[in-house]
Design an enzyme around this catalytic site. Sequence first.
Site, mmCIF file in Angstrom:
data_model
loop_
_atom_site.group_PDB
_atom_site.id
_atom_site.type_symbol
_atom_site.label_atom_id
_atom_site.label_comp_id
_atom_site.label_asym_id
_atom_site.label_seq_id
_atom_site.Cartn_x
_atom_site.Cartn_y
_atom_site.Cartn_z
ATOM 1 N N TYR A 1 -48.334 -29.177 38.678
ATOM 2 C CA TYR A 1 -47.521 -30.212 38.028
ATOM 3 C C TYR A 1 -47.647 -31.578 38.706
ATOM 4 O O TYR A 1 -46.643 -32.230 38.993
ATOM 5 C CB TYR A 1 -46.039 -29.794 37.988
ATOM 6 C CG TYR A 1 -45.819 -28.375 37.513
ATOM 7 C CD1 TYR A 1 -46.021 -28.035 36.182
ATOM 8 C CD2 TYR A 1 -45.441 -27.369 38.397
ATOM 9 C CE1 TYR A 1 -45.837 -26.739 35.743
ATOM 10 C CE2 TYR A 1 -45.265 -26.065 37.973
ATOM 11 C CZ TYR A 1 -45.468 -25.759 36.647
ATOM 12 O OH TYR A 1 -45.288 -24.478 36.220
ATOM 13 N N TYR B 1 -37.633 -20.267 31.416
ATOM 14 C CA TYR B 1 -39.001 -20.534 31.885
ATOM 15 C C TYR B 1 -39.757 -19.211 31.913
ATOM 16 O O TYR B 1 -39.293 -18.232 32.508
ATOM 17 C CB TYR B 1 -39.008 -21.176 33.286
ATOM 18 C CG TYR B 1 -40.436 -21.393 33.732
ATOM 19 C CD1 TYR B 1 -41.171 -22.493 33.269
ATOM 20 C CD2 TYR B 1 -41.086 -20.473 34.538
ATOM 21 C CE1 TYR B 1 -42.506 -22.658 33.612
ATOM 22 C CE2 TYR B 1 -42.417 -20.636 34.886
ATOM 23 C CZ TYR B 1 -43.120 -21.730 34.422
ATOM 24 O OH TYR B 1 -44.440 -21.877 34.756
ATOM 25 N N ASP C 1 -37.730 -10.910 31.188
ATOM 26 C CA ASP C 1 -38.701 -11.470 32.120
ATOM 27 C C ASP C 1 -38.094 -11.402 33.518
ATOM 28 O O ASP C 1 -37.261 -12.222 33.894
ATOM 29 C CB ASP C 1 -39.004 -12.912 31.695
ATOM 30 C CG ASP C 1 -39.942 -13.617 32.656
ATOM 31 O OD1 ASP C 1 -40.170 -13.105 33.760
ATOM 32 O OD2 ASP C 1 -40.435 -14.708 32.296
ATOM 33 N N LYS D 1 -44.876 -11.869 40.665
ATOM 34 C CA LYS D 1 -44.470 -12.534 41.913
ATOM 35 C C LYS D 1 -44.361 -11.584 43.116
ATOM 36 O O LYS D 1 -45.353 -11.332 43.796
ATOM 37 C CB LYS D 1 -43.170 -13.304 41.702
ATOM 38 C CG LYS D 1 -43.348 -14.564 40.842
ATOM 39 C CD LYS D 1 -42.087 -15.394 40.868
ATOM 40 C CE LYS D 1 -42.165 -16.598 39.955
ATOM 41 N NZ LYS D 1 -42.862 -17.728 40.545
HETATM 42 N N1 PMP Z 1 -41.564 -16.066 34.275
HETATM 43 C C1 PMP Z 1 -40.709 -16.490 35.231
HETATM 44 C C2 PMP Z 1 -39.248 -16.132 35.115
HETATM 45 C C3 PMP Z 1 -41.169 -17.256 36.294
HETATM 46 O O1 PMP Z 1 -40.305 -17.699 37.213
HETATM 47 C C4 PMP Z 1 -42.559 -17.546 36.369
HETATM 48 C C5 PMP Z 1 -43.140 -18.361 37.507
HETATM 49 N N2 PMP Z 1 -42.328 -19.283 38.093
HETATM 50 C C6 PMP Z 1 -43.405 -17.069 35.359
HETATM 51 C C7 PMP Z 1 -42.880 -16.335 34.331
HETATM 52 C C8 PMP Z 1 -44.882 -17.378 35.377
HETATM 53 O O2 PMP Z 1 -45.501 -16.661 36.386
HETATM 54 P P1 PMP Z 1 -46.909 -17.157 36.958
HETATM 55 O O3 PMP Z 1 -46.647 -18.464 37.623
HETATM 56 O O4 PMP Z 1 -47.303 -16.066 37.919
HETATM 57 O O5 PMP Z 1 -47.847 -17.259 35.815
#
Ligand code: PMP
Length: 430
Positions: free
Chosen positions: A23, A151, A252, A281
């Site tokens: 970003y 997100y 998610d 993660k």
């Molecule tokens: N979903 C959530 C809730 C996240 O916090 C993130 C990453 N911050 C993602 C999806 C995307 O994961 P990545 O950056 O490994 O593509």
Amino acid sequence: MSTKHTINKIDIEFDKNHIWHPYTSMTEPLPVYPVVSANKNIITLESGEELIDGMASWWSAIHGYSHSVLNEAVNHQVSKMSHIMFGGITHAPAVNLCKKLVEITPKPLTKVFLADSGSVSVEVAIKMALQYWQSQGVENKTKLMTVAKGYHGDTFAAMSVCDPINSMHSLYQGFLPEHIFSPAPISPFDGEFDNTELDTLETHFINNHKEVAAFIIEPVVQNAGGMNFYHPDYLAGLRQLCDKYDVLLICDEIATGFGRTGKMFAVEHANISPDIMCIGKAITGGYMTLSATLTSNKIAKGISEGAAGVMMHGPTFMGNPLACAVACASIDLLLATNWKKTIVDLNIWLSQYLLPCSQLNAVKNVRVLGAIGVVEVNEIVDVALFQKQCIEQGVWIRPFGKLIYLMPPYITPEGDIKKLAEVIFNILDR
Ligand code: PMP
């Protein structure tokens, strides 16, 4: 011929002129700090300065850095095979990992798709939902529903269900699929639940369910979209609405999974199970990129009965053995410790040491859930200046917008949480 390794200084000028960081602008990038190593919860800069890590590398390094058990798992696996294609081949690290995932996730989730990153696991989840309804002969369920402030990643389908303003949907207008947004959950995690939130949500279901394949949401904690800790009753009510209106629920758990909120998975706060769940993660303890999308037998069977007959996804590095091996070791390590007590301790320390920040004029709100501490301020934080001040005081924190937050590695000692909180206080008290 021998290969000579020379230790060069990290070429910051080249970095500035040629490499995009997350970003950032290529012409006016934010400063970056050269790091040479990381151990436990300490990051070492090239200059020799040591920083206490408050970020766990964006939620992932739950056991800290360079952990002997995880290093050993990687070394052991690399000596056997670091990668092998997953098409037509399987291997122990993938099978062992998927067994563990089936065991620790909510009951109906028994089928696992391994993917490369969080965003890709969201793409896979969306494909699963769309393919499922297609296979049921329901052709008009082609939209997704979600909440504001979410997100889910930066790939296109994932981005299309992120908060439209935070993720700059306007940049990709015309290309980005348009989905249905309801307001972000409001009732706070540990406050009173306002049932009218579910009435509003139900109106959205009534108006749209016929064309909605799935509702996607981050359970209990909305992360990068605003660090919103919302009431578990919202999630429980959402599960009921999904059942009532024939909409699949995708949770998610990419940021919240593996204990961060005090439960192994945040859906447990509401005692619900999603139809599809994304994890990533912390799955590898922050060592490698890996994610997984899990679903139930019912959905998997439905997908397989469809016209395609297959799940239409298969990345090159699917089931990467190195990533799977370290993920197995990371999960074993977590389960071998009293991680619930660890999170409770971190929660107590974060609450205690961040509390003084709430007295400051610059601060709107301090909130803590599990091992996540948030200081929301009134003005957008100058990230470059804030980080410079953090580094001068020996800590690593990366704020965004009006949010300064801590989600430290689980091994962080009390003294280091205190120091992280004191630095935030000192900077905001100026
Ligand atoms: N979903 C959530 C809730 C996240 O916090 C993130 C990453 N911050 C993602 C999806 C995307 O994961 P990545 O950056 O490994 O593509």
